[in-house]
Design a protein around this motif. Structure first.
Motif, PDB file in Angstrom:
ATOM      1  N   LEU A  17       0.834  -1.212   0.000  1.00 29.92           N
ATOM      2  CA  LEU A  17       0.000   0.000   0.000  1.00 29.92           C
ATOM      3  C   LEU A  17       0.864   1.255   0.000  1.00 29.92           C
ATOM      4  O   LEU A  17       0.546   2.230  -0.684  1.00 29.92           O
ATOM      5  N   ARG A  18       1.965   1.232   0.768  1.00 31.99           N
ATOM      6  CA  ARG A  18       2.875   2.394   0.778  1.00 31.99           C
ATOM      7  C   ARG A  18       3.493   2.606  -0.598  1.00 31.99           C
ATOM      8  O   ARG A  18       3.586   3.733  -1.083  1.00 31.99           O
ATOM      9  N   GLU A  19       3.906   1.493  -1.238  1.00 31.15           N
ATOM     10  CA  GLU A  19       4.483   1.606  -2.588  1.00 31.15           C
ATOM     11  C   GLU A  19       3.450   2.123  -3.579  1.00 31.15           C
ATOM     12  O   GLU A  19       3.760   2.950  -4.440  1.00 31.15           O
ATOM     13  N   ASN A  22       2.901   5.818  -3.046  1.00 29.01           N
ATOM     14  CA  ASN A  22       4.024   6.556  -3.611  1.00 29.01           C
ATOM     15  C   ASN A  22       3.924   6.631  -5.135  1.00 29.01           C
ATOM     16  O   ASN A  22       4.112   7.699  -5.725  1.00 29.01           O
ATOM     17  N   GLN A  23       3.594   5.512  -5.766  1.00 29.19           N
ATOM     18  CA  GLN A  23       3.491   5.472  -7.224  1.00 29.19           C
ATOM     19  C   GLN A  23       2.359   6.346  -7.724  1.00 29.19           C
ATOM     20  O   GLN A  23       2.502   7.072  -8.705  1.00 29.19           O
ATOM     21  N   LEU A  24       1.216   6.309  -7.037  1.00 29.58           N
ATOM     22  CA  LEU A  24       0.080   7.153  -7.428  1.00 29.58           C
ATOM     23  C   LEU A  24       0.413   8.631  -7.236  1.00 29.58           C
ATOM     24  O   LEU A  24      -0.003   9.469  -8.034  1.00 29.58           O
ATOM     25  N   LEU A  26       3.397   9.906  -7.609  1.00 35.36           N
ATOM     26  CA  LEU A  26       4.259  10.245  -8.756  1.00 35.36           C
ATOM     27  C   LEU A  26       3.425  10.445 -10.023  1.00 35.36           C
ATOM     28  O   LEU A  26       3.664  11.383 -10.790  1.00 35.36           O
ATOM     29  N   LEU A  27       2.439   9.579 -10.236  1.00 35.63           N
ATOM     30  CA  LEU A  27       1.547   9.709 -11.391  1.00 35.63           C
ATOM     31  C   LEU A  27       0.787  11.034 -11.321  1.00 35.63           C
ATOM     32  O   LEU A  27       0.742  11.798 -12.291  1.00 35.63           O
ATOM     33  N   ASN A  28       0.209  11.333 -10.139  1.00 37.08           N
ATOM     34  CA  ASN A  28      -0.526  12.587  -9.965  1.00 37.08           C
ATOM     35  C   ASN A  28       0.379  13.792 -10.168  1.00 37.08           C
ATOM     36  O   ASN A  28      -0.045  14.811 -10.719  1.00 37.08           O
ATOM     37  N   HIS A  29       1.629  13.674  -9.719  1.00 37.47           N
ATOM     38  CA  HIS A  29       2.587  14.773  -9.891  1.00 37.47           C
ATOM     39  C   HIS A  29       2.830  15.030 -11.378  1.00 37.47           C
ATOM     40  O   HIS A  29       2.863  16.187 -11.821  1.00 37.47           O
ATOM     41  N   GLN A  30       2.987  13.955 -12.164  1.00 36.44           N
ATOM     42  CA  GLN A  30       3.183  14.097 -13.612  1.00 36.44           C
ATOM     43  C   GLN A  30       1.948  14.714 -14.270  1.00 36.44           C
ATOM     44  O   GLN A  30       2.060  15.581 -15.125  1.00 36.44           O
ATOM     45  N   VAL A  31       0.767  14.257 -13.869  1.00 38.08           N
ATOM     46  CA  VAL A  31      -0.484  14.795 -14.430  1.00 38.08           C
ATOM     47  C   VAL A  31      -0.606  16.279 -14.099  1.00 38.08           C
ATOM     48  O   VAL A  31      -0.866  17.098 -14.983  1.00 38.08           O
ATOM     49  N   SER A  32      -0.379  16.633 -12.826  1.00 35.12           N
ATOM     50  CA  SER A  32      -0.518  18.047 -12.449  1.00 35.12           C
ATOM     51  C   SER A  32       0.518  18.905 -13.169  1.00 35.12           C
ATOM     52  O   SER A  32       0.204  20.015 -13.585  1.00 35.12           O
ATOM     53  N   ALA A  33       1.734  18.373 -13.353  1.00 39.88           N
ATOM     54  CA  ALA A  33       2.776  19.131 -14.069  1.00 39.88           C
ATOM     55  C   ALA A  33       2.348  19.391 -15.521  1.00 39.88           C
ATOM     56  O   ALA A  33       2.534  20.490 -16.037  1.00 39.88           O
ATOM     57  N   GLN A  34       1.762  18.375 -16.161  1.00 41.67           N
ATOM     58  CA  GLN A  34       1.310  18.541 -17.556  1.00 41.67           C
ATOM     59  C   GLN A  34       0.174  19.549 -17.664  1.00 41.67           C
ATOM     60  O   GLN A  34      -0.011  20.170 -18.702  1.00 41.67           O
ATOM     61  N   ALA A 114      -5.513   7.889 -18.820  1.00 43.41           N
ATOM     62  CA  ALA A 114      -5.969   6.773 -19.658  1.00 43.41           C
ATOM     63  C   ALA A 114      -5.038   5.564 -19.570  1.00 43.41           C
ATOM     64  O   ALA A 114      -5.506   4.424 -19.515  1.00 43.41           O
ATOM     65  N   GLY A 115      -3.728   5.799 -19.535  1.00 41.89           N
ATOM     66  CA  GLY A 115      -2.777   4.680 -19.466  1.00 41.89           C
ATOM     67  C   GLY A 115      -2.979   3.862 -18.207  1.00 41.89           C
ATOM     68  O   GLY A 115      -3.037   2.623 -18.259  1.00 41.89           O
ATOM     69  N   MET A 116      -3.121   4.538 -17.079  1.00 41.87           N
ATOM     70  CA  MET A 116      -3.334   3.850 -15.805  1.00 41.87           C
ATOM     71  C   MET A 116      -4.688   3.155 -15.800  1.00 41.87           C
ATOM     72  O   MET A 116      -4.828   2.028 -15.320  1.00 41.87           O
ATOM     73  N   ASN A 117      -5.699   3.817 -16.362  1.00 39.94           N
ATOM     74  CA  ASN A 117      -7.046   3.255 -16.407  1.00 39.94           C
ATOM     75  C   ASN A 117      -7.063   1.946 -17.201  1.00 39.94           C
ATOM     76  O   ASN A 117      -7.640   0.945 -16.771  1.00 39.94           O
ATOM     77  N   THR A 118      -6.416   1.945 -18.360  1.00 39.28           N
ATOM     78  CA  THR A 118      -6.333   0.749 -19.204  1.00 39.28           C
ATOM     79  C   THR A 118      -5.577  -0.365 -18.482  1.00 39.28           C
ATOM     80  O   THR A 118      -5.997  -1.524 -18.490  1.00 39.28           O
ATOM     81  N   ALA A 119      -4.467   0.006 -17.823  1.00 44.39           N
ATOM     82  CA  ALA A 119      -3.674  -0.984 -17.089  1.00 44.39           C
ATOM     83  C   ALA A 119      -4.506  -1.614 -15.969  1.00 44.39           C
ATOM     84  O   ALA A 119      -4.434  -2.823 -15.727  1.00 44.39           O
ATOM     85  N   MET A 120      -5.325  -0.797 -15.289  1.00 40.73           N
ATOM     86  CA  MET A 120      -6.174  -1.322 -14.214  1.00 40.73           C
ATOM     87  C   MET A 120      -7.247  -2.261 -14.768  1.00 40.73           C
ATOM     88  O   MET A 120      -7.564  -3.284 -14.155  1.00 40.73           O
ATOM     89  N   ASP A 121      -7.821  -1.932 -15.938  1.00 42.77           N
ATOM     90  CA  ASP A 121      -8.809  -2.816 -16.579  1.00 42.77           C
ATOM     91  C   ASP A 121      -8.182  -4.172 -16.885  1.00 42.77           C
ATOM     92  O   ASP A 121      -8.777  -5.222 -16.625  1.00 42.77           O
ATOM     93  N   GLU A 122      -6.950  -4.136 -17.426  1.00 45.90           N
ATOM     94  CA  GLU A 122      -6.255  -5.380 -17.771  1.00 45.90           C
ATOM     95  C   GLU A 122      -5.938  -6.175 -16.509  1.00 45.90           C
ATOM     96  O   GLU A 122      -6.084  -7.398 -16.476  1.00 45.90           O
ATOM     97  N   LEU A 123      -5.505  -5.489 -15.478  1.00 46.69           N
ATOM     98  CA  LEU A 123      -5.185  -6.135 -14.203  1.00 46.69           C
ATOM     99  C   LEU A 123      -6.432  -6.806 -13.615  1.00 46.69           C
ATOM    100  O   LEU A 123      -6.386  -7.975 -13.208  1.00 46.69           O
TER     101      LEU A 123
END
Length: 156
Positions: A17-19, A22-24, A26-34, A114-123
């Protein structure tokens, strides 16, 4: 499995859960930066999009932020065209304001996730309905535990 095995598994879940957190982040940081937003702006925009329209004070409570901090965030989101502040027709006090997300803009958010969403659907495709219900229940309860722990720290 003995208590040692259960303890090890519990530690493994908490580590995972901690990992994930942390990963989410980083993803949110990239999204907010864009989107040229601060991370906290994106967090608040998500709350508004999910739970809005909300009064600024209700939003501040949900986000665990001081109302003065919230004003700056809302100013930036409004300037960026992400939200609108409207008089709240429901409110007893006519000056009270409700904040809502601008619908047309949320497509940009969906595109970036979208990339994360698709990956979650596949998972999720690799799990049974029963397993998914168990995982969703666990995550909801973990979220609730986090809200309780946050409330205990903020006195809310």
């Amino acid at each position: 499995m003995g208590s040692g095995g259960h303890r090890r598994s519990t530690v493994a879940v908490k580590d995972a859960l901690r990992e994930l957190r942390n990963q989410l982040a980083l993803l949110n940081h990239q999204v907010s930066a864009q989107l040229a937003l601060k991370d906290v702006d994106l967090d608040c925009l998500e709350l508004i999009a999910r739970h809005g329209p909300l009064s600024p004070s209700a939003l501040a409570r949900r986000a665990g932020l001081h109302p003065a901090t919230m004003t700056g965030i809302l100013d930036r989101l409004q300037k960026g065209g992400w939200i609108v502040r409207e008089r709240d027709p429901e409110a007893a006090d006519r000056r009270s304001v409700a904040v809502r997300a601008v619908r047309g803009r949320t497509g940009e958010l969906f595109r970036l996730y979208a990339g994360m969403n698709t990956a979650m659907d596949e998972l999720c495709a690799g799990y049974s309905e029963h397993e998914l219900a168990l995982i969703a229940g666990f995550l909801r309860r973990a979220t609730s535990a986090g809200q309780d722990a946050t409330g205990a720290l903020t006195g809310g």
